[in-house]
Structure formats: structure tokens, C-alpha cells
Design an enzyme around this catalytic site. Sequence first.
Site, PDB file in Angstrom:
ATOM      1  N   HIS A   1       3.705  -3.276   0.872  1.00  0.00           N
ATOM      2  CA  HIS A   1       2.946  -3.852  -0.246  1.00  0.00           C
ATOM      3  C   HIS A   1       2.426  -5.235   0.158  1.00  0.00           C
ATOM      4  CE1 HIS A   1       1.710  -4.378  -4.376  1.00  0.00           C
ATOM      5  NE2 HIS A   1       2.166  -5.612  -4.303  1.00  0.00           N
TER       6      HIS A   1
ATOM      7  N   ARG B   1      -0.005  15.848 -12.508  1.00  0.00           N
ATOM      8  CA  ARG B   1       0.710  15.046 -11.505  1.00  0.00           C
ATOM      9  C   ARG B   1       1.972  15.752 -10.998  1.00  0.00           C
ATOM     10  NH1 ARG B   1       0.693   9.796 -10.208  1.00  0.00           N
ATOM     11  NH2 ARG B   1      -0.735   9.291 -11.892  1.00  0.00           N
TER      12      ARG B   1
END
Length: 218
Positions: free
Chosen positions: A113, A69
Site C-alpha cells: 500500500h 462479488r
Amino acid sequence: MTAGDPYRLVILSSGTGTNLQNLIDYAARSNDRIRVSAVFSDQRSRSLARARAAEVPAHHLSAKDFPDRAAYDAALGDAVAACRPDLIVLSGFMRILGEAFVARFADRIINIHPSLLPRFTGLHTHRRVLAAGDEFHGATVHFVTEDLDAGPGIIQCRMAVLQDDDEASLQARVHEVEYMIFPRAVELCATGLVKFSDGEALFDGMPMHGPVLVKHER
Ligand code: GRF
């Protein structure tokens, strides 16, 4: 950015990209006051096709090509930085960005979101709203911090959950709400009316107690 330069957005998007399209269309109507400088995706997504169709540079960066990552985030960070963004916009970007990425672009990353944050962080928000029997649902645009879906809100739109709503109908109506608030959040940032500074969202220099609240009547 100096006066007269376009306000440069770099948009990260993993999926269908309808919000991305809405922002591309918004920027196109802005007389080059707001410009989508590049789109990045971790998937070979519809988002990339939408960007290319609008002649916006589109880049696919697959996580498979990086050992971990941190390496992915570093490469993405370099590529994004090369586009000189004023604002990094997460528009359905389905990867969590690590601390180093967030710190590198501190105060200039926003996310949309599909819930009334702080209610329902994470995935499957429509399903969870129905399961909880909530009366209201909606969407929130917020600044991104290293905590998932937890940065200070910029704008939030509430809508009623209808008796016969299912996951699909809720998702469709939340999308409508998103198309309304996402460009407005960009605009609030582009004009400098809303800023994120030292962990706090400011409205014209004054600390905000929460996002600007609007409602959708349909
Ligand atoms: C939106 O609902 C957004 O809130 C969430 O991902 C979805 C992306 O949809 N983060 P689309 O790709 O913009 O159609």
C-alpha cells in the site's frame, strides 16, 4: 512446501504491474528458491503481458463474467488454490477481496500500500499526503485481513516529502521505495522469519509491535 521446493507466489495485479515485474525479476534471481507460479488480473492489464513475457502463467478473470462479488471471489479462490500458493501477493490489485476469500487463504495474503499505514488507507494517497502537508510519506507491506489496508504490517519504508513534490513525483519515489521493500517482505515470509498467526504478526515467534521500519534517504 517441503525442503528444496520453491516458495510459490501467486500474484494478483490489476494495472501497470511495475511491482509485479520487480517481483518476477527478484524470483528469477533466486535460483528457483522463490517462484512466481501464476499471475491473475481482473483487467486485461499490462501485468498480464509482463507475466506472459516472463513465461509465467497469466489469467484474466473479469468481474463482468460473474453475477456478484461472492461468485467472483469463489472462482478466483478456486483458480488460485489450484496453483498451490505459499503466499498470495496483492500487487496493485484493485478489487477488494471478500471475507470468504481472505478466510480461505488465512495468514498467507500480503498487500503493498502506498502510504505509511495506518495513515491514508484507500485511494489517492499521494494527493492526500500533499493536501495534509505531511512531512513524510512511504509504503507499507502488510498481511491482509477482511478490513481494508488494516492488517498487521510486515515492513514499512518512510521517505521525506520534498518541497517541490507533486503527485507524480511522489508516486515515482514511492514506487522506488516499493521496489525495495516488497521483495524483502516476500523474503521475510519465505524464510518463515515473519508469520501471521491468529491475527498477529510474529517475528521469529515473537509478537511484532508494528512493521519493520526502514527509511529511504533520497
Ligand atoms: C502501487 O503503488 C501499490 O502500492 C498500489 O498500487 C500501485 C501499483 O503499481 N497498491 P504497479 O502496478 O506495481 O506499477
